[in-house]
Design an enzyme around this catalytic site. Structure first.
Site, PDB file in Angstrom:
ATOM      1  N   GLY A  45       0.788  -1.234   0.000  1.00 37.00           N
ATOM      2  CA  GLY A  45       0.000   0.000   0.000  1.00 37.00           C
ATOM      3  C   GLY A  45       0.812   1.271   0.000  1.00 37.00           C
ATOM      4  N   ASP A 101       0.929   3.242   4.489  1.00 36.00           N
ATOM      5  CA  ASP A 101      -0.116   4.053   3.865  1.00 36.00           C
ATOM      6  C   ASP A 101      -1.113   4.589   4.881  1.00 36.00           C
ATOM      7  OD1 ASP A 101      -1.142   1.529   4.397  1.00 36.00           O
ATOM      8  OD2 ASP A 101      -1.890   1.152   2.375  1.00 36.00           O
ATOM      9  N   ASP A 104      -4.977   2.299  10.789  1.00 40.58           N
ATOM     10  CA  ASP A 104      -6.402   2.090  11.049  1.00 40.58           C
ATOM     11  C   ASP A 104      -6.530   1.451  12.435  1.00 40.58           C
ATOM     12  OD1 ASP A 104      -9.130   1.731  10.792  1.00 40.58           O
ATOM     13  OD2 ASP A 104      -9.014   0.200   9.253  1.00 40.58           O
ATOM     14  N   LYS A 132      -6.865   7.023  10.666  1.00 38.36           N
ATOM     15  CA  LYS A 132      -8.289   7.120  11.023  1.00 38.36           C
ATOM     16  C   LYS A 132      -8.352   7.248  12.537  1.00 38.36           C
ATOM     17  CE  LYS A 132      -9.927   4.307   7.149  1.00 38.36           C
ATOM     18  NZ  LYS A 132     -10.446   2.990   6.738  1.00 38.36           N
ATOM     19  N   PHE A 153     -13.711   3.729   3.742  1.00 40.76           N
ATOM     20  CA  PHE A 153     -12.729   2.915   3.029  1.00 40.76           C
ATOM     21  C   PHE A 153     -12.236   3.673   1.815  1.00 40.76           C
ATOM     22  CE2 PHE A 153     -11.081  -0.425   0.294  1.00 40.76           C
ATOM     23  CZ  PHE A 153     -10.262  -1.078   1.199  1.00 40.76           C
ATOM     24  N   VAL A 154     -10.939   3.983   1.819  1.00 44.77           N
ATOM     25  CA  VAL A 154     -10.381   4.798   0.741  1.00 44.77           C
ATOM     26  C   VAL A 154      -9.467   3.978  -0.165  1.00 44.77           C
ATOM     27  CG1 VAL A 154     -10.522   7.009   1.958  1.00 44.77           C
ATOM     28  CG2 VAL A 154      -8.516   5.554   2.292  1.00 44.77           C
ATOM     29  N   ASP A 160      -5.400   0.065  -2.148  1.00 46.59           N
ATOM     30  CA  ASP A 160      -6.117  -0.805  -3.077  1.00 46.59           C
ATOM     31  C   ASP A 160      -7.412  -1.348  -2.506  1.00 46.59           C
ATOM     32  OD1 ASP A 160      -4.843  -2.593  -1.138  1.00 46.59           O
ATOM     33  OD2 ASP A 160      -5.553  -4.190  -2.448  1.00 46.59           O
ATOM     34  N   ARG A 166      -4.713   1.196  -7.116  1.00 53.52           N
ATOM     35  CA  ARG A 166      -3.471   1.764  -6.562  1.00 53.52           C
ATOM     36  C   ARG A 166      -2.947   2.900  -7.425  1.00 53.52           C
ATOM     37  NH1 ARG A 166      -1.875  -1.775  -2.481  1.00 53.52           N
ATOM     38  NH2 ARG A 166      -2.069  -3.982  -2.948  1.00 53.52           N
TER      39      ARG A 166
HETATM   40  P1  5GP Z   1      -4.658  -1.678  10.379  1.00 50.50           P
HETATM   41  O1  5GP Z   1      -3.841  -2.917  10.504  1.00 50.50           O
HETATM   42  O2  5GP Z   1      -4.080  -0.464  11.070  1.00 50.50           O
HETATM   43  O3  5GP Z   1      -6.109  -1.885  10.698  1.00 50.50           O
HETATM   44  O4  5GP Z   1      -4.717  -1.338   8.859  1.00 50.50           O
HETATM   45  C1  5GP Z   1      -3.579  -1.028   8.216  1.00 50.50           C
HETATM   46  C2  5GP Z   1      -3.593  -1.557   6.815  1.00 50.50           C
HETATM   47  O5  5GP Z   1      -4.904  -1.886   6.370  1.00 50.50           O
HETATM   48  C3  5GP Z   1      -3.089  -0.464   5.958  1.00 50.50           C
HETATM   49  O6  5GP Z   1      -1.696  -0.569   5.783  1.00 50.50           O
HETATM   50  C4  5GP Z   1      -3.862  -0.692   4.688  1.00 50.50           C
HETATM   51  O7  5GP Z   1      -3.132  -1.565   3.866  1.00 50.50           O
HETATM   52  C5  5GP Z   1      -5.149  -1.339   5.114  1.00 50.50           C
HETATM   53  N1  5GP Z   1      -6.238  -0.357   5.253  1.00 50.50           N
HETATM   54  C6  5GP Z   1      -6.771   0.186   6.372  1.00 50.50           C
HETATM   55  N2  5GP Z   1      -7.746   1.070   6.074  1.00 50.50           N
HETATM   56  C7  5GP Z   1      -7.838   1.085   4.733  1.00 50.50           C
HETATM   57  C8  5GP Z   1      -8.654   1.824   3.801  1.00 50.50           C
HETATM   58  O8  5GP Z   1      -9.515   2.659   4.106  1.00 50.50           O
HETATM   59  N3  5GP Z   1      -8.440   1.550   2.477  1.00 50.50           N
HETATM   60  C9  5GP Z   1      -7.514   0.650   2.045  1.00 50.50           C
HETATM   61  N4  5GP Z   1      -7.404   0.470   0.740  1.00 50.50           N
HETATM   62  N5  5GP Z   1      -6.716  -0.043   2.887  1.00 50.50           N
HETATM   63  C10 5GP Z   1      -6.875   0.179   4.208  1.00 50.50           C
HETATM   64 MG    MG Z   2      -0.778  -1.403   4.212  1.00 51.45          MG
END
Ligand code: 5GP
Ligand code: MG
Length: 180
Positions: A45, A101, A104, A132, A153-154, A160, A166
């Protein structure tokens, strides 16, 4: 591709301006320590963000690759992060900056941070393009954050959905009917 987005959240020009500011903040923070920095992008990402960011960093660095898989088609992680490909360079006693990227739930970064700390870097910092804040956990904090965004969700600018979007230059909100 554009039709799959319900709206644009962050325009490409705004992204570029902010990436440049992040690079300046990074250069200033590392100062004398910047030469020899190892940047560890969390693939895939962060590829576009990484490519733009490092071209604004005017010092000698290495890039250590590491692939983490977190989504596999769903739009929520819930603890499913795993290491797909391990780090490619030695980081012992080096200053290390993780580039991701989006922060979350923090599950992905928690995994990456714990893996990297085992190799005893001189320091470890985190730079994320997006965060977020509604979900961001207290134990995982980023030192450099591009934009705080709402909990949608972006896609685009490296992010992606099922490995698509991407290459879209802006960051946009994916139409919910495409993944609901
Ligand atoms: P976390 O593990 O912090 O929940 O999420 C991190 C990973 O989830 C990010 O590196 C990304 O790859 C993916 N992710 C989280 N939120 C989003 C979103 O809104 N869109 C996309 N495309 N990927 C996300
Ligand atoms: Mg990622």
């Amino acid at each position: 591709m554009e039709n799959d987005l319900s709206r644009i959240l962050i325009e490409r020009e705004t992204i570029q301006r902010r990436v440049r500011e992040l690079a300046d903040a990074i250069s200033e923070t590392y100062g004398e320590d910047s030469d020899g920095l190892v940047i560890v992008p969390v693939l895939s990402g962060s590829i576009i963000f990484l490519a733009d960011l490092i071209r604004y960093l005017p010092f000698k660095m290495k890039i250590g690759l590491m692939t983490i898989s977190s989504y596999r088609g769903a739009t929520t992680t819930a603890g499913r992060a795993r290491v797909v490909q391990d780090l490619s360079v030695d980081i012992a006693n080096r200053h290390v900056l993780i580039v991701d990227d989006i922060l979350d739930t923090g599950n992905t970064l928690r995994l990456v941070i714990s893996q990297l700390l085992e190799r005893r870097p001189a320091s470890l910092r985190v730079c994320v393009l997006l965060r977020k804040p509604t979900k961001a956990p207290k134990d995982i904090q980023a030192d450099f954050v591009g934009f705080d965004i709402e909990d949608v969700f972006v896609v685009g600018y490296g992010l992606d959905y099922n490995d698509h979007y991407r290459n879209w230059p802006d960051i946009g909100v994916l139409r919910s009917e495409l993944y609901a």
